[in-house]
Design an enzyme around this catalytic site. Structure first.
Site, PDB file in Angstrom:
ATOM      1  N   GLU A 288       0.757   5.713   0.385  1.00  0.00           N
ATOM      2  CA  GLU A 288       0.019   6.937   0.669  1.00  0.00           C
ATOM      3  C   GLU A 288       0.678   8.049  -0.133  1.00  0.00           C
ATOM      4  OE1 GLU A 288      -2.676   6.654   2.168  1.00  0.00           O
ATOM      5  OE2 GLU A 288      -2.435   4.782   3.274  1.00  0.00           O
TER       6      GLU A 288
ATOM      7  N   ASP B 227       0.850  -1.187   0.000  1.00  0.00           N
ATOM      8  CA  ASP B 227       0.000   0.000   0.000  1.00  0.00           C
ATOM      9  C   ASP B 227       0.886   1.237   0.000  1.00  0.00           C
ATOM     10  OD1 ASP B 227      -2.660   1.323   0.253  1.00  0.00           O
ATOM     11  OD2 ASP B 227      -1.800   2.049   2.124  1.00  0.00           O
TER      12      ASP B 227
ATOM     13  N   ASP C 154      -2.539  -0.660   6.632  1.00  0.00           N
ATOM     14  CA  ASP C 154      -3.454  -1.024   5.548  1.00  0.00           C
ATOM     15  C   ASP C 154      -2.982  -2.269   4.819  1.00  0.00           C
ATOM     16  OD1 ASP C 154      -5.068   1.060   6.203  1.00  0.00           O
ATOM     17  OD2 ASP C 154      -4.795   2.196   4.361  1.00  0.00           O
TER      18      ASP C 154
ATOM     19  N   HIS D  91      -5.355   6.762   7.520  1.00  0.00           N
ATOM     20  CA  HIS D  91      -4.723   5.945   6.498  1.00  0.00           C
ATOM     21  C   HIS D  91      -3.243   5.790   6.823  1.00  0.00           C
ATOM     22  CE1 HIS D  91      -8.069   5.554   3.759  1.00  0.00           C
ATOM     23  NE2 HIS D  91      -8.329   6.839   3.908  1.00  0.00           N
TER      24      HIS D  91
ATOM     25  N   GLU E 122      -5.866  18.715   3.393  1.00  0.00           N
ATOM     26  CA  GLU E 122      -6.749  17.552   3.529  1.00  0.00           C
ATOM     27  C   GLU E 122      -5.969  16.252   3.504  1.00  0.00           C
ATOM     28  OE1 GLU E 122      -7.130  19.118  -0.774  1.00  0.00           O
ATOM     29  OE2 GLU E 122      -7.006  19.910   1.271  1.00  0.00           O
TER      30      GLU E 122
END
Length: 227
Positions: free
Chosen positions: A9, A7, A155, A150, A52
């Site tokens: 980000e 995973d 994850d 997250h 964000e």
């Protein structure tokens, strides 16, 4: 068969617009069994990150400022991945970013056919049903309560559990077969799963522990479980 559940980000949705990877997490599987070997790295994206994005990832510009750039960790990441299949939820997104980062370093792209997309597997198995990672955790009864933000490694660990549920899993053969399925003889002789560097936390509740102790107490002092 070695697989890497992976995973990433990122700062946004499009590397061609300048978005970058800020975190990579990966978990190693061998014949569908987690080996305990993981890869985790925060990365300085060398650009500002939208507010964000900070809120979703729980990161900050200050936190990432002293982290290595992708160029500094690229080889270590590729060494960990090796030539294994990459198990990714929404693989097109992560592969797009990984290959963009590699392209900017003039390194070869990772072929997309090495990716196993759990999102596509879920949509094929459960047509019309929600297929997000959280939805699949609810479907399979997988505890994702720690996933308040997250995080790439968390994850990937959760996705490893989801992947095994989606594919039906596979029990290890306890080395009873003379030739492990999908593994060359030389490879099987050179590699064996290693002990986990950190023990998994117990999942038994205090109520279950007390019920077990009460049950054993009823068996008397000579019960084998009291030995």
């Amino acid at each position: 068969m070695r697989e890497i559940v992976l995973d990433t980000e990122t700062t946004g949705f499009d590397p061609e617009s300048g978005d970058r990877i800020v975190e990579i997490g990966a978990v190693e599987l061998w014949n569908h069994v987690a080996t305990g070997q993981t890869y985790h790295q925060y990365i300085n994206p060398e650009r500002d990150m939208p507010q964000e994005a900070f809120e979703v990832h729980g990161l900050s510009a200050e936190f990432l400022s002293d982290k290595p750039r992708f160029a500094e960790i690229a080889q270590a990441f590729l060494d960990f991945v090796g030539d294994a299949k990459l198990v990714i939820h929404n693989a097109s997104f992560d592969m797009k970013f990984i290959n963009a980062e590699l392209k900017w370093l003039n390194r070869p792209a990772i072929p997309f056919d090495r990716a196993v997309d759990t999102l596509l597997i879920a949509r094929k198995r459960f047509p019309g049903a929600p297929a997000s990672l959280d939805a699949l955790c609810r479907r399979f009864g997988i505890d994702n309560s720690a996933r308040t933000l997250h995080g790439a490694l968390l994850d990937s660990e959760i996705l490893a559990e989801v992947y095994l549920e989606l594919t039906g899993g596979r029990q290890p053969d306890f080395a009873l077969s003379t030739e492990p399925s999908g593994t060359a003889r030389g490879e099987s002789e050179l590699w064996r799963p290693q002990p986990r560097p950190k023990k998994l936390p117990p999942r038994i509740t205090e109520a279950e522990r007390e019920a077990h102790e009460a049950f054993v107490a009823k068996l008397g002092e000579e019960a084998l479980w009291r030995a």
